[in-house]
Design a protein around this motif. Structure first.
Motif, short mmCIF file in Angstrom:
data_model
loop_
_atom_site.label_atom_id
_atom_site.label_comp_id
_atom_site.label_asym_id
_atom_site.label_seq_id
_atom_site.Cartn_x
_atom_site.Cartn_y
_atom_site.Cartn_z
N UNK A 23 0.82 -1.21 0.00
CA UNK A 23 0.00 0.00 0.00
C UNK A 23 0.85 1.26 0.00
N UNK A 24 2.15 1.10 -0.10
CA UNK A 24 3.04 2.26 -0.06
C UNK A 24 2.88 3.12 -1.30
N UNK A 25 3.09 4.41 -1.11
CA UNK A 25 3.08 5.36 -2.22
C UNK A 25 4.52 5.78 -2.48
N UNK A 26 4.98 5.63 -3.70
CA UNK A 26 6.33 5.98 -4.09
C UNK A 26 6.28 7.31 -4.83
N UNK A 27 6.94 8.32 -4.30
CA UNK A 27 6.90 9.65 -4.89
C UNK A 27 8.20 9.93 -5.64
N UNK A 28 8.07 10.34 -6.89
CA UNK A 28 9.22 10.66 -7.74
C UNK A 28 9.14 12.12 -8.18
N UNK A 29 10.30 12.72 -8.39
CA UNK A 29 10.39 14.06 -8.94
C UNK A 29 10.80 13.99 -10.40
N UNK A 30 11.13 15.16 -10.98
CA UNK A 30 11.50 15.23 -12.38
C UNK A 30 12.74 16.11 -12.55
N UNK A 31 13.54 15.79 -13.56
CA UNK A 31 14.71 16.57 -13.94
C UNK A 31 14.48 17.18 -15.32
N UNK A 32 14.88 18.42 -15.50
CA UNK A 32 14.74 19.07 -16.79
C UNK A 32 15.63 18.46 -17.84
N UNK A 33 15.12 18.35 -19.08
CA UNK A 33 15.93 17.84 -20.18
C UNK A 33 16.10 18.88 -21.29
N UNK A 34 15.17 19.83 -21.40
CA UNK A 34 15.32 20.85 -22.44
C UNK A 34 16.08 22.06 -21.90
N UNK A 35 15.81 22.46 -20.67
CA UNK A 35 16.52 23.57 -20.03
C UNK A 35 16.53 24.82 -20.91
N UNK A 36 15.38 25.16 -21.46
CA UNK A 36 15.27 26.38 -22.25
C UNK A 36 15.49 27.62 -21.39
N UNK A 37 15.05 27.51 -20.13
CA UNK A 37 15.24 28.59 -19.17
C UNK A 37 15.65 27.97 -17.84
N UNK A 38 16.72 28.46 -17.27
CA UNK A 38 17.18 27.93 -15.97
C UNK A 38 16.11 28.13 -14.92
#
Length: 233
Positions: A27-42
């Motif tokens: 029943x655990x919830x696994x939380x993930x984030x995201x990393x930018x790949x286009x980086x058009x703007x910092x």
């Protein structure tokens, strides 16, 4: 006699801990984030990385859900979502659940702009009415959940391993920044909550919500046992 009691008590506590973990891990919830790949703007990339997340959760042992969220501290909206997978998810079974959003199957473009993978499944915020930004995951109370049946004999452990080793890729396209720009991001945040080691290949072991309380109780049992030993001595 005292040693036997202590060993029995510790053994029972260890069994209880194992049963506790085994009984709640699914029943655990696994939380993930995201990393930018286009980086058009910092700045825009930083905003998206800090605000976007996805919660991965088993659904009754037959399916897995991906719930996309936005803390919405600063303006942005998740408008497109992309998945790629070898053999763990049944994409034909996809069900989209909108909450304050309006996503439909399919996307244009069919692959994450600037992404590193070819998508097997995608969903797109509807253009009308209101436009993609307003129909995307724009506000803190918004979410869109995409649920897939497991493929073959796959289970939640296989999906989490796939997310950690890159077998499963998830990407999002974000618009609605104050700058007017857009950014693409791919799933990251692959961290073991116990060792706090992050990166590809890290197998995440869920820590049930009540487990810290159990550890506190076990520590109390240990203290009590040591006191009994000192009194007997």
């Amino acid at each position: 006699m005292i040693n036997l009691k202590i060993k029995t008590l510790v053994g029972a506590a260890a069994f209880a801990a194992t049963a506790f973990i085994g009984g709640t891990a699914s029943a655990a919830v696994f939380t993930y984030g995201f990393d930018g790949v286009t980086n058009n703007s910092v700045l825009d990339t930083s905003i998206a990385e800090s605000q976007a997340s996805v919660e991965v959760e088993d659904q009754g042992g037959t399916a897995v859900s991906f719930k996309f969220l936005n803390t919405a501290v600063l303006p942005m909206s998740i408008v497109q979502i992309y998945f790629a997978d070898g053999s763990l998810l049944d994409f034909a079974s996809a069900v989209i659940t909108n909450s304050g959003t309006a996503f439909s199957p399919g996307s244009s473009p069919p692959n994450l702009p600037g992404g590193t993978f070819s998508a097997d499944y995608a969903t797109d915020a509807d253009s009308n009415p209101g436009g993609k930004v307003n129909n995307g995951v724009k506000d803190a109370g918004d979410s869109v959940t995409v649920t897939f049946n497991y493929a073959g004999s796959s289970m939640i452990a296989d999906v989490i391993k796939g997310l950690n080793d890159g077998t499963i890729d998830v990407g999002i396209h974000v618009q609605g920044f104050a700058s007017g720009g857009s950014e693409s991001l791919e799933i990251t945040g692959r961290c073991d909550p116990i060792t706090e080691i992050c990166g590809p290949g890290v197998n995440v072991i869920p820590v049930p919500a009540g487990f810290p309380l159990l550890l506190t109780a076990l520590a109390g049992v240990g203290i009590l046992s040591r006191r009994k030993l000192r009194k007997t001595a």
